[in-house]
Write a protein that holds these residues in place. Sequence first.
Motif, PDB file in Angstrom:
ATOM      1  N   CYS A  96       7.724   2.955  -1.123  1.00  0.00           N
ATOM      2  CA  CYS A  96       8.538   2.137  -2.024  1.00  0.00           C
ATOM      3  C   CYS A  96       9.779   2.928  -2.432  1.00  0.00           C
ATOM      4  O   CYS A  96       9.684   4.030  -2.967  1.00  0.00           O
ATOM      5  CB  CYS A  96       7.732   1.730  -3.258  1.00  0.00           C
ATOM      6  SG  CYS A  96       8.705   0.691  -4.392  1.00  0.00           S
ATOM      7  N   ASP A 101       6.002   5.115  -4.536  1.00  0.00           N
ATOM      8  CA  ASP A 101       4.609   5.027  -4.121  1.00  0.00           C
ATOM      9  C   ASP A 101       4.523   5.066  -2.597  1.00  0.00           C
ATOM     10  O   ASP A 101       5.383   4.528  -1.896  1.00  0.00           O
ATOM     11  CB  ASP A 101       3.980   3.734  -4.647  1.00  0.00           C
ATOM     12  CG  ASP A 101       2.506   3.657  -4.347  1.00  0.00           C
ATOM     13  OD1 ASP A 101       1.785   4.607  -4.696  1.00  0.00           O
ATOM     14  OD2 ASP A 101       2.082   2.645  -3.750  1.00  0.00           O
ATOM     15  N   SER A 103       1.750   4.356   0.562  1.00  0.00           N
ATOM     16  CA  SER A 103       0.425   3.876   0.957  1.00  0.00           C
ATOM     17  C   SER A 103       0.327   3.885   2.480  1.00  0.00           C
ATOM     18  O   SER A 103       1.331   3.828   3.186  1.00  0.00           O
ATOM     19  CB  SER A 103       0.145   2.487   0.382  1.00  0.00           C
ATOM     20  OG  SER A 103       1.133   1.575   0.794  1.00  0.00           O
ATOM     21  N   CYS A 141       7.549  -2.139  -2.996  1.00  0.00           N
ATOM     22  CA  CYS A 141       6.137  -2.498  -3.108  1.00  0.00           C
ATOM     23  C   CYS A 141       5.972  -3.764  -3.965  1.00  0.00           C
ATOM     24  O   CYS A 141       6.918  -4.203  -4.641  1.00  0.00           O
ATOM     25  CB  CYS A 141       5.326  -1.340  -3.707  1.00  0.00           C
ATOM     26  SG  CYS A 141       5.613  -1.037  -5.457  1.00  0.00           S
TER      27      CYS A 141
END
Length: 145
Positions: A96, A101, A103, A141
Motif C-alpha cells: 500500500c 502495509d 501483504s 489497500c
Amino acid sequence: MAETDIEVEISALLRRANQRYTKGRRRLIAVLQSADGPLTITQILANDSSLPQSSVYRNLSILETVGVVTRIVTRDDFAHFELAEHLTEHHHHLICSKCGDVSDFSLDNRTESSLNRDLHRAAADVSFNIETHRLDLLGTCAQCT
C-alpha cells in the motif's frame, strides 16, 4: 518445507557464516513464521515483547546477510521482514502506497508459469539470466481506499 527442515536449513546457513542459532534468533524466526505476512520491527516487537529491540535489529541484519530473511522496502520509513522464499514458498507482495502495509499473495500455477515464461523471454532479449523473480504490486489497500 517442514518446520524442522526450516530449522535445519537456518542452522546450516548460520554455521556457514560462523554464526550460531541462538535462542533470540529462534524466537525471532518463530515470530516471522507465525506471521500472516511481512512484519516491521515494531510489529515483531509487539508479537514478542521479550525480544530486545537492539537484538532484533542486529539479528535481522545477520539473518538477512546469510539469506534467512528478506527485507521488503516500501515507500514509508519502515522496512518489512519475512523468511526468505527458499524457506517458505514462492509468493508476491501487495504494497500500500498510503499506509505502507505489505501483504503476500500467490498466483495459481498456470498464471505463475505464464508470468515466469514471459519474464524469461524479456530477460533473454537483453541477455539477462533470471535466477528467480519477485513481483511487488503498488497501490492502495482496502483500509486506505
